[in-house]
Design a protein around this motif. Structure first.
Motif, short mmCIF file in Angstrom:
data_model
loop_
_atom_site.label_atom_id
_atom_site.label_comp_id
_atom_site.label_asym_id
_atom_site.label_seq_id
_atom_site.Cartn_x
_atom_site.Cartn_y
_atom_site.Cartn_z
N SER B 219 0.80 -1.14 0.01
CA SER B 219 0.05 0.09 0.14
C SER B 219 1.12 1.18 -0.08
N GLY B 220 0.11 2.51 -0.25
CA GLY B 220 0.73 3.51 -0.06
C GLY B 220 1.96 4.00 -1.27
N ARG B 221 3.20 4.50 -0.79
CA ARG B 221 4.01 4.58 -1.80
C ARG B 221 4.56 3.63 -2.41
N ARG B 222 4.90 2.35 -1.84
CA ARG B 222 5.19 1.18 -2.51
C ARG B 222 4.28 0.92 -3.58
N LEU B 223 3.15 0.93 -3.40
CA LEU B 223 2.05 0.49 -4.52
C LEU B 223 2.28 1.88 -5.63
N ALA B 224 2.39 2.88 -5.29
CA ALA B 224 2.72 4.21 -6.26
C ALA B 224 3.83 3.66 -7.21
N ILE B 225 5.10 3.34 -6.44
CA ILE B 225 6.21 2.92 -7.27
C ILE B 225 5.84 1.71 -8.24
#
Lengths: 84, 320, 100
Positions: B219-225
Motif C-alpha cells: 500500500s501507499g508509496r510502495r504501490l505507487a512505485i
C-alpha cells in the motif's frame, strides 16, 4: 591499474556475497544474495573483456536461476504457520 | 552534463508512460462502451497523475512479520532497472542515450531481474495470497519468456547483430524486419501482454481469486512505485517491439529536422503498438494459469519457432 | 558506444533518483497485527502443484540457454545450433504431461 583495482574489489565482493548465500537467514534472502553474486561475476567477466560471457551470466544466472529456486520454494513450502 | 541528460530523459519517459497509461485506459473503456477517465484535465488526461499523487500521500500498512527491509528495497530496485533499460532505446537517432555491445540481451536480462524482484516482494510478505501470487509469477514467467526470446532471436538472426543501434541501422538500409518475421511479431505481442500482466494473462494479481496476488499487502508509496514500474514496462515493451520489428525512429524525413521527425515517427509507431496491446486486452477474457501455460507452450512457442527455423534455413542457404 | 564506467555511473544516478522518488512519499506507518491487511482470515493451506511442473522448470533452463546461444551467435548459424534445437525438442517430449 584502475581496472585491476576494480577487479580486486569485485572479487572481494564476490567472496562476501558467496558467504552471504550460506550465512543469511531465510530462503528469499539467500536467493537474492545468489543473484547479487552472479551479477558481480558478470561484472568481472565484462571487465575481463568477455562481454558476451558476462551478459550470458547476467541473463541466466542472475535472472533465471534465483527465480527457479524461489518458485520451487513457493511451490513446495507446505502448510506453514501463515495463520496465527 | 551526462547526469542532466539522464535525468531529463528519465522525466520525459515517465511523463510519456503516464500518457500511455491514459491511452490504455481510454481504449480499454471505449472497447467496453464506457467513457473511461473524464474528470481531470482534457478528457481525463491527468487521471494517472492524480492516482499517483493520491497513492503517494496515503499511509502505508505493514503486516507484522513481513520482511520490511526487502519491501523497502524492491520498489527502488525495480524502478532503477526499468529506467536503466529504457535508456538504451533509440528515440531521437539511430543510437540510444546509452549503447553497449550486446545491449539487447542486457535489456532482456534486466527485465527478468524485475520479475525476480516482483517474486521476492510476493514472498517476503506474510500472506498466503502474496505467496500464491509469487508462485504464479514464476509459472507465468516460464511460459512467456521462451516465445519472447525466440522472437528476439529471429530478429537478431535477420539483422545479424544483438546491438539495438545496429539493428536499427540494418532496417534503415534495407526494410523493417516484420516483413521477414511476422509470426515472431505476433508472438512478441502476446508475450509482452503477459509480461505487463494485462487481462488475458493477468494471473499473478487476479483480484477475483487471490485478492491482488503479489500486491495484496502493498500500500501507499510502495504501490505507487510499483504502478509507475508497470507503466514504464508497458512503455519499454511497446518501444522494444517498435524498435525490433517496425524500424524504430525511421521514416520519411526532411533534411534539417531529422531528430524532430525521428521522435515523431517513433511516437506514432509507439502509440499504434500501445493501442494494439490495449485492444487485445479489451476483447478477450482472462485465462486460468494452466490454460496460459498450454497456450504459450503449444501455440505461441511453435509459432515463433517455425519462423526461427525458416530463417535459419534461409541463412544457411545464403538467401538473407 | 558507452563505456563500462558510464553505465555504472548511470545506474548509480538512477538508483539515487528512484530512492528520492520513493522516500518523497508519505512515510507514516501502521503495523497490522493481523496477518492480512484486508482483515480476511484464510486457513493455511498447501499450494497445489503438478508434477510436470518440476520437469518443465528444467526444460525451461535448457530452452533458455539454447535460445540465448542462438541470439548471441546470430551471425554464424552452424550445425551446433541446430543440434541444440533438436535436443531441446527432444527434452520437451520427455516431460510426462499426463501425470499429476
Amino acid at each position: 591499474m584502475m581496472l585491476e583495482v576494480v577487479q580486486i574489489i569485485v572479487s572481494l565482493l564476490i567472496i562476501v556475497s558467496a558467504l552471504m548465500v550460506t550465512e543469511v537467514r531465510g530462503l528469499v534472502r539467500m536467493a537474492l544474495s545468489f543473484s547479487i553474486m552472479s551479477a558481480l561475476i558478470a561484472i568481472l567477466f565484462i571487465t575481463l573483456s568477455a562481454t558476451y560471457a558476462g551478459v550470458f551470466q547476467l541473463a541466466i544466472y542472475a535472472g533465471f536461476i534465483p527465480i527457479i529456486i524461489l518458485v520451487t520454494v513457493a511451490l513446495t513450502r507446505g502448510g506453514e504457520d501463515v495463520g496465527d | 552534463m551526462m547526469a542532466a541528460y539522464i535525468i531529463l530523459a528519465v522525466v520525459l519517459f515517465m511523463i510519456l508512460s503516464l500518457i500511455l497509461e491514459w491511452v490504455d485506459r481510454k481504449v480499454y473503456a471505449h472497447v467496453q462502451h464506457r467513457v473511461g477517465p473524464f474528470v481531470a484535465g482534457y478528457h481525463g488526461i491527468l487521471q494517472p497523475v492524480a492516482d499517483l499523487l493520491k497513492l503517494m500521500n496515503k499511509d502505508e500498512v505493514v503486516v507484522e512479520g513481513s520482511d520490511e527491509q526487502l519491501l523497502h528495497l524492491m520498489p527502488i530496485l525495480s524502478l532503477t532497472f526499468v529506467l536503466f533499460s529504457l535508456l538504451f532505446v533509440p528515440v531521437a537517432s539511430v543510437e540510444g542515450l546509452l549503447s553497449f555491445k550486446g545491449d539487447l540481451i542486457i535489456i532482456l536480462a534486466f527485465s527478468v531481474l524485475i520479475h525476480l524482484f516482483y517474486i521476492v516482494t510476493g514472498l517476503s510478505q506474510r500472506s498466503i495470497f502474496a505467496s500464491v501470487g509469487a508462485a504464479r509469477w514464476g509459472q507465468l514467467l516460464i511460459s512467456f519468456e521462451i516465445p519472447l526470446l525466440i522472437s528476439v532471436a529471429s530478429v537478431a538472426l535477420v539483422a545479424n547483430s544483438v546491438t539495438l543501434s545496429e539493428i536499427v541501422s540494418f532496417q534503415s538500409n534495407s526494410f523493417p524486419i516484420i516483413l521477414l518475421s511476422p509470426l515472431s511479431f505476433i508472438a512478441a505481442v502476446f508475450a509482452s501482454l503477459a509480461k505487463i500482466e494485462k487481462t488475458p494473462f493477468s494471473v499473478p494479481d487476479a483480484e477475483t481469486e487471490i485478492a491482488g496476488g503479489w500486491l495484496s499487502e502493498i500500500s501507499g508509496r510502495r504501490l505507487a512505485i510499483f504502478r509507475i514500474v508497470t507503466d514504464l514496462k508497458y512503455l519499454l515493451l511497446s518501444a522494444l517491439i517498435v524498435t525490433l520489428f517496425l524500424g524504430g525512429p525511421l521514416g520519411p524525413t526532411v533534411s534539417g529536422i531529422e531528430p524532430l521527425l525521428s521522435v515523431f515517427w517513433f511516437l506514432v509507431k509507439l502509440v499504434f503498438v500501445a493501442i494494439l496491446l490495449s485492444y487485445v486486452r479489451g476483447i478477450v477474457a482472462r485465462y486460468r494459469i494452466d490454460q496460459v501455460i498450454r497456450f504459450f507452450w503449444f501455440k505461441i512457442t511453435p509459432l515463433a519457432a517455425v519462423n526461427l527455423i525458416v530463417l535459419i534455413f534461409l541463412r544457411m542457404g545464403k538467401v538473407i | 558506444m558507452s563505456s563500462m564506467a558510464e553505465l555504472f555511473y548511470t545506474l548509480i544516478i538512477l538508483f539515487i533518483f528512484s530512492s528520492l522518488l520513493y522516500f518523497s512519499g508519505k512515510s507514516l506507518k501502521r503495523v497490522n497485527k493481523n496477518p492480512f491487511a484486508s482483515g480476511e482470515m484464510v486457513f493455511p493451506q498447501r499450494v497445489q502443484y503438478l508434477l510436470p511442473w518440476l520437469f518443465s522448470l528444467i526444460a525451461f533452463i535448457a530452452v533458455d540457454a539454447t535460445v540465448l546461444l542462438i541470439v548471441v551467435s546470430a551471425s554464424t548459424v552452424n550445425i551446433v545450433t541446430i543440434a541444440c534445437l533438436a535436443l531441446v525438442v527432444l527434452s520437451f517430449l520427455l516431460i510426462p504431461w499426463s501425470e499429476r
